[in-house]
Design a protein around this motif. Structure first.
Motif, PDB file in Angstrom:
ATOM      1  N   LEU A  26       0.822  -1.211   0.000  1.00 17.07           N
ATOM      2  CA  LEU A  26       0.000   0.000   0.000  1.00 17.07           C
ATOM      3  C   LEU A  26       0.857   1.263   0.000  1.00 17.07           C
ATOM      4  N   ALA A  27       2.020   1.182   0.654  1.00 18.44           N
ATOM      5  CA  ALA A  27       2.889   2.354   0.744  1.00 18.44           C
ATOM      6  C   ALA A  27       3.795   2.509  -0.471  1.00 18.44           C
ATOM      7  N   ALA A  28       3.979   1.415  -1.219  1.00 21.29           N
ATOM      8  CA  ALA A  28       4.948   1.409  -2.327  1.00 21.29           C
ATOM      9  C   ALA A  28       4.723   2.495  -3.372  1.00 21.29           C
ATOM     10  N   PRO A  29       3.469   2.770  -3.800  1.00 23.82           N
ATOM     11  CA  PRO A  29       3.289   3.829  -4.819  1.00 23.82           C
ATOM     12  C   PRO A  29       3.703   5.205  -4.332  1.00 23.82           C
ATOM     13  N   LEU A  30       3.767   5.389  -3.029  1.00 26.96           N
ATOM     14  CA  LEU A  30       4.082   6.694  -2.472  1.00 26.96           C
ATOM     15  C   LEU A  30       5.572   6.923  -2.318  1.00 26.96           C
ATOM     16  N   SER A  31       6.330   5.824  -2.034  1.00 26.68           N
ATOM     17  CA  SER A  31       7.738   6.014  -1.723  1.00 26.68           C
ATOM     18  C   SER A  31       8.524   4.717  -1.876  1.00 26.68           C
ATOM     19  N   ARG A 111       9.341  -4.250  -6.541  1.00 25.34           N
ATOM     20  CA  ARG A 111       9.405  -2.815  -6.209  1.00 25.34           C
ATOM     21  C   ARG A 111      10.673  -2.508  -5.413  1.00 25.34           C
ATOM     22  N   HIS A 112      11.161  -3.471  -4.658  1.00 21.77           N
ATOM     23  CA  HIS A 112      12.377  -3.299  -3.867  1.00 21.77           C
ATOM     24  C   HIS A 112      13.619  -3.281  -4.750  1.00 21.77           C
ATOM     25  N   GLY A 113      13.487  -3.779  -5.977  1.00 22.63           N
ATOM     26  CA  GLY A 113      14.619  -3.784  -6.896  1.00 22.63           C
ATOM     27  C   GLY A 113      15.326  -5.114  -7.002  1.00 22.63           C
ATOM     28  N   SER A 114      14.627  -6.201  -6.716  1.00 21.99           N
ATOM     29  CA  SER A 114      15.225  -7.524  -6.868  1.00 21.99           C
ATOM     30  C   SER A 114      15.521  -7.798  -8.341  1.00 21.99           C
ATOM     31  N   ILE A 115      16.472  -8.678  -8.587  1.00 18.35           N
ATOM     32  CA  ILE A 115      16.866  -9.045  -9.946  1.00 18.35           C
ATOM     33  C   ILE A 115      16.317 -10.437 -10.225  1.00 18.35           C
TER      34      ILE A 115
END
Length: 233
Positions: A26-31, A111-115
């Motif tokens: 839920l927070a991911a789109p914000l930051s 979203r965290h940037g995993s590969i």
């Protein structure tokens, strides 16, 4: 007693984890920073549950890298996979693409940037992995990989997969080998055993070595006893 502890771990850890993962989503789109902080909170919850409920303590030896390096770890259990988000500030973890399909968690990991790597696509998968790794490394993040490619039994030492050399040759940064003994307590069975897991961050292996030398040094390093190995200053 270990059986009861393991039941309690599942009852307590997983429901709260679902709530944390949903909150991160839920927070991911914000930051993007909210995703990083949320992932660390979830990993800290995991380490805390392991310590308090299962009686599994963690001992860390050596300096944890949070700069642009390749962190190459032994992989003997599920324990060290979640540990990456606890120990590192903002790692870019190389993982199989199937994990991206896990509801909620897969989206948060992306979203965290995993590969993510499509292991059944050989050449194109390697090119994609190198491209993603370069982008994460350019941000100053450590790229974390299990160079054996999959989880292996405690005490085994299979050859390394080609992915490590692909990233190594593409990024041209040092490798920090990581040895640990998590598999002795966190087994594939339902029951987990109390005790201390040691994880050691070992001295850097420099960039631009020939493939054979680099792989031999990484293989020897990650298969050391983490309690007696020389650690990173």
């Amino acid at each position: 007693m270990a059986f009861i502890r393991s039941i309690l771990f599942h009852i307590i850890f997983y429901p709260i984890s679902a709530l944390i993962a949903t909150s991160i989503m839920l927070a991911a789109p914000l930051s993007a920073e909210a995703v990083r902080r949320g992932a660390h909170i979830w990993a800290a919850w995991y380490v805390g549950c392991c310590r308090i409920i299962l009686g599994i303590r963690l001992q860390v030896r050596g300096r944890i890298p949070n700069e642009s390096v390749i962190a190459a770890s032994k992989h003997t259990s599920a324990y060290e996979t979640l540990l990456t988000l606890y120990l590192f500030h903002h790692p870019a973890v190389v993982m199989k693409a199937e994990l991206r399909k896990i509801p909620v968690w897969g989206w948060v990991a992306a979203r965290h940037g995993s590969i993510f790597v499509e292991r059944n696509k050989a050449g194109s998968a390697l090119k994609s992995m190198i491209r993603q790794a370069r982008a994460r490394s350019a941000e100053g993040r450590p790229v974390f990989i299990f160079p054996e490619g999959t989880r292996v039994p405690q005490g085994s030492a299979p050859p390394l997969k080609a992915g490590l050399f692909g990233i190594y040759s593409g990024l041209k940064v040092p490798i920090v080998p990581i040895a640990h003994d998590a598999g002795k307590l966190w087994t594939r069975s339902f029951v987990k055993h109390p005790g201390t897991i040691t994880i050691s961050f070992l001295p850097d292996i420099p960039a631009n070595l020939p493939r054979e030398e680099m792989e031999a040094r990484v293989h020897a390093a990650i298969n050391q006893d983490p309690l007696t190995a020389e650690v990173r200053a």
